[in-house]
Design an enzyme around this catalytic site. Structure first.
Site, mmCIF file in Angstrom:
data_model
loop_
_atom_site.group_PDB
_atom_site.id
_atom_site.type_symbol
_atom_site.label_atom_id
_atom_site.label_comp_id
_atom_site.label_asym_id
_atom_site.label_seq_id
_atom_site.Cartn_x
_atom_site.Cartn_y
_atom_site.Cartn_z
ATOM 1 N N THR A 14 -42.133 -30.449 -39.514
ATOM 2 C CA THR A 14 -42.463 -30.853 -38.309
ATOM 3 C C THR A 14 -42.959 -29.651 -37.345
ATOM 4 O O THR A 14 -42.186 -29.243 -37.102
ATOM 5 C CB THR A 14 -41.712 -31.808 -37.517
ATOM 6 O OG1 THR A 14 -41.123 -32.844 -38.648
ATOM 7 C CG2 THR A 14 -42.111 -32.423 -36.446
ATOM 8 N N CYS A 46 -31.800 -5.224 -34.002
ATOM 9 C CA CYS A 46 -31.495 -6.149 -35.211
ATOM 10 C C CYS A 46 -30.951 -5.239 -36.176
ATOM 11 O O CYS A 46 -30.420 -5.654 -37.282
ATOM 12 C CB CYS A 46 -32.992 -6.482 -35.807
ATOM 13 S SG CYS A 46 -33.744 -7.874 -34.742
ATOM 14 N N ASN A 97 -40.710 0.202 -32.618
ATOM 15 C CA ASN A 97 -39.748 -0.556 -31.662
ATOM 16 C C ASN A 97 -38.480 0.357 -31.297
ATOM 17 O O ASN A 97 -37.925 0.073 -30.237
ATOM 18 C CB ASN A 97 -39.283 -1.774 -32.034
ATOM 19 C CG ASN A 97 -38.680 -1.655 -33.569
ATOM 20 O OD1 ASN A 97 -39.145 -1.280 -34.563
ATOM 21 N ND2 ASN A 97 -37.271 -1.814 -33.623
ATOM 22 N N GLN A 123 -44.814 -4.740 -30.478
ATOM 23 C CA GLN A 123 -44.485 -4.008 -29.373
ATOM 24 C C GLN A 123 -45.921 -3.429 -28.856
ATOM 25 O O GLN A 123 -45.847 -2.830 -27.766
ATOM 26 C CB GLN A 123 -43.505 -2.795 -29.707
ATOM 27 C CG GLN A 123 -42.155 -3.151 -30.157
ATOM 28 C CD GLN A 123 -41.269 -3.986 -29.252
ATOM 29 O OE1 GLN A 123 -41.610 -4.089 -28.024
ATOM 30 N NE2 GLN A 123 -40.280 -4.617 -29.804
HETATM 31 C C1 LIG Z 1 -41.428 -4.167 -34.225
HETATM 32 C C2 LIG Z 1 -40.849 -5.508 -34.175
HETATM 33 N N1 LIG Z 1 -41.183 -6.275 -35.336
HETATM 34 C C3 LIG Z 1 -40.649 -7.649 -35.345
HETATM 35 C C4 LIG Z 1 -39.667 -8.014 -34.749
HETATM 36 C C5 LIG Z 1 -38.930 -9.314 -34.669
HETATM 37 O O1 LIG Z 1 -39.302 -10.147 -33.672
HETATM 38 P P1 LIG Z 1 -38.688 -11.670 -33.660
HETATM 39 O O2 LIG Z 1 -37.442 -11.594 -32.805
HETATM 40 O O3 LIG Z 1 -39.764 -12.746 -32.857
HETATM 41 O O4 LIG Z 1 -38.335 -12.289 -35.202
HETATM 42 C C6 LIG Z 1 -39.321 -7.162 -33.439
HETATM 43 C C7 LIG Z 1 -38.157 -7.537 -32.658
HETATM 44 O O5 LIG Z 1 -36.990 -7.742 -32.730
HETATM 45 C C8 LIG Z 1 -39.911 -6.013 -33.372
HETATM 46 O O6 LIG Z 1 -39.432 -5.035 -32.283
#
Ligand SMILES: Cc1ncc(COP(=O)(O)O)c(C=O)c1O
Length: 379
Positions: A236, A323, A150, A180
């Site tokens: 739920t 992130c 990513n 991705q």
């Molecule tokens: C390669 C990858 N894995 C996992 C995620 C996490 O996805 P989510 O935001 O749905 O938890 C992302 C996005 O941030 C991502 O780019």
């Protein structure tokens, strides 16, 4: 506004939005209730499950709805590790995974006492398959490798990894984070035991994901509770959100090839134009890359400063993976690729969509040059 951060998230498709709103209004009942309102709500969610299974080429009971790919990754990795711990406590992943995979492996190591090997890549983002082969042992129980990175956009050879597993220790479970790749590349579903997906990367709802778990694989549930999601995820059900996954996926798969070709043109054009600017280095490899992601460095500049200067011109880009964007250190991914410190610490990521136009790119290039000329180098 010029949005160049589609890897981080995408705008909500208007068709998805309007159907979601009507589901919230008309199908609010608890899907587990025995009266007709509940049964109807549940039937919509199960129809979505059947359609998602069909589109991804798996069985209906192999689709688990989750709150997103972070949950899918945690469920797959910890669920497998706990389930098969009596067979062995050695697991393998890469050093360039998304934080929801990487930190799960760190937790398996530091909290639960598993032995973890992290594969690095070379400067072209390639993992060494011989190294992977040599790391596999009789007590290895799980390998997790993402399909498309990513941050940099390299594509890993999932089929080759499956062959290595088959030829060394076929009992190993193979998990792939396909976030991705979904709606962008053909998916090697037949090669994996578990795969993770997210809706908000494909113009769907945030807080919506899927985990494929083949029925030959068993996992320990992370959320004990009711019978929801085959007893794997108590609570739920978020029925309206899960119901929307099918439509979101269908829209994303429509015209996938045409969108890929459009994006590839955009990507090659940006690469060519960026390389004309002195001091810019492209970190995304030239082979085995996803056209949707481009990582480059304006050597000597602080990427956060460039990001905010572009933001002032209503252009939205990213420094590293969103992130981990609040941490101040150099990208773990670029570090694991062996990219030098001065290049890694000035890296930026732009990401494209079928919605991106050459006009937008030309404006971005003009503004980037302007920003580079007006801002002083900080390093
Ligand atoms: C390669 C990858 N894995 C996992 C995620 C996490 O996805 P989510 O935001 O749905 O938890 C992302 C996005 O941030 C991502 O780019």
């Amino acid at each position: 506004m010029i949005y160049l951060d589609y890897v981080s998230t995408t705008p909500l498709n208007t068709e998805v939005k309007s159907m979601y709103e009507s589901l919230l209004k008309d199908y609010f009942a608890n899907g587990d209730s025995l009266y007709s309102l509940g049964l109807q709500t549940n039937a919509l969610m199960e129809k979505s499950r059947a359609l998602v299974a069909q589109m991804l080429g798996v069985k209906q009971n192999e689709i688990i709805f989750t709150s997103g790919a972070s949950e899918s990754n945690n469920t797959a990795i910890k669920g497998c590790a706990f389930q098969y711990a009596n067979r062995g406590r050695h697991v393998i992943t890469t050093a360039v995974e998304h934080s929801s995979v990487y930190n799960t492996f760190i937790q398996l190591r530091d909290v639960f006492g598993f032995e973890v090997d992290f594969l690095k890549t070379n400067i072209y983002g390639e993992i060494n398959l011989n190294e992977l082969r040599s790391l596999i042992r009789q007590d290895t129980i799980l390998i997790s490798v993402m399909m498309v990175n990513n941050e940099v956009g390299m594509v890993f050879p999932i089929h080759e990894i499956r062959e290595i597993i088959n030829n060394t220790n076929p009992k190993i479970k193979f998990h792939v984070d396909m976030v991705q790749a979904l709606g962008k590349l053909p998916l090697p579903i037949a090669d994996v035991d578990l795969a993770s997906f997210s809706a908000h990367k494909i113009y769907g709802l945030k807080g919506s994901g899927v985990l494929i778990k083949k029925d030959t694989t068993t996992i320990v549930p992370l959320i004990s509770g009711g019978q929801q999601e085959f007893n794997l995820r108590g609570g739920t059900s978020n029925t309206a959100t899960h119901t929307m996954f099918a439509k979101t996926l269908r829209l994303a798969l429509e015209n996938q090839q045409a969108h890929y070709e459009h994006t590839m043109k955009i990507n090659l054009y940006v690469r060519q134009e960026l390389l004309k600017i002195p001091g810019i280095v492209i970190n995304t490899p030239e082979k085995a890359f996803s056209p949707y992601i481009l990582n480059f460095s304006c050597v000597g500049y602080k990427p956060e400063v460039l990001l905010h200067a572009l933001e002032a011109k209503e252009i939205y880009v990213s420094t590293k993976s969103t992130c981990s964007s609040h941490k101040n250190d150099v990208s773990r991914t670029l570090h694991a690729m062996g990219i030098s410190q001065d290049i890694a610490q000035s890296a930026m990521r732009i990401s494209f969509s079928h919605l991106t136009t050459i006009k937008e790119i030309d404006q971005f290039l003009i503004d980037l040059k302007d920003v580079l000329n007006t801002i002083k180098k900080q390093r």
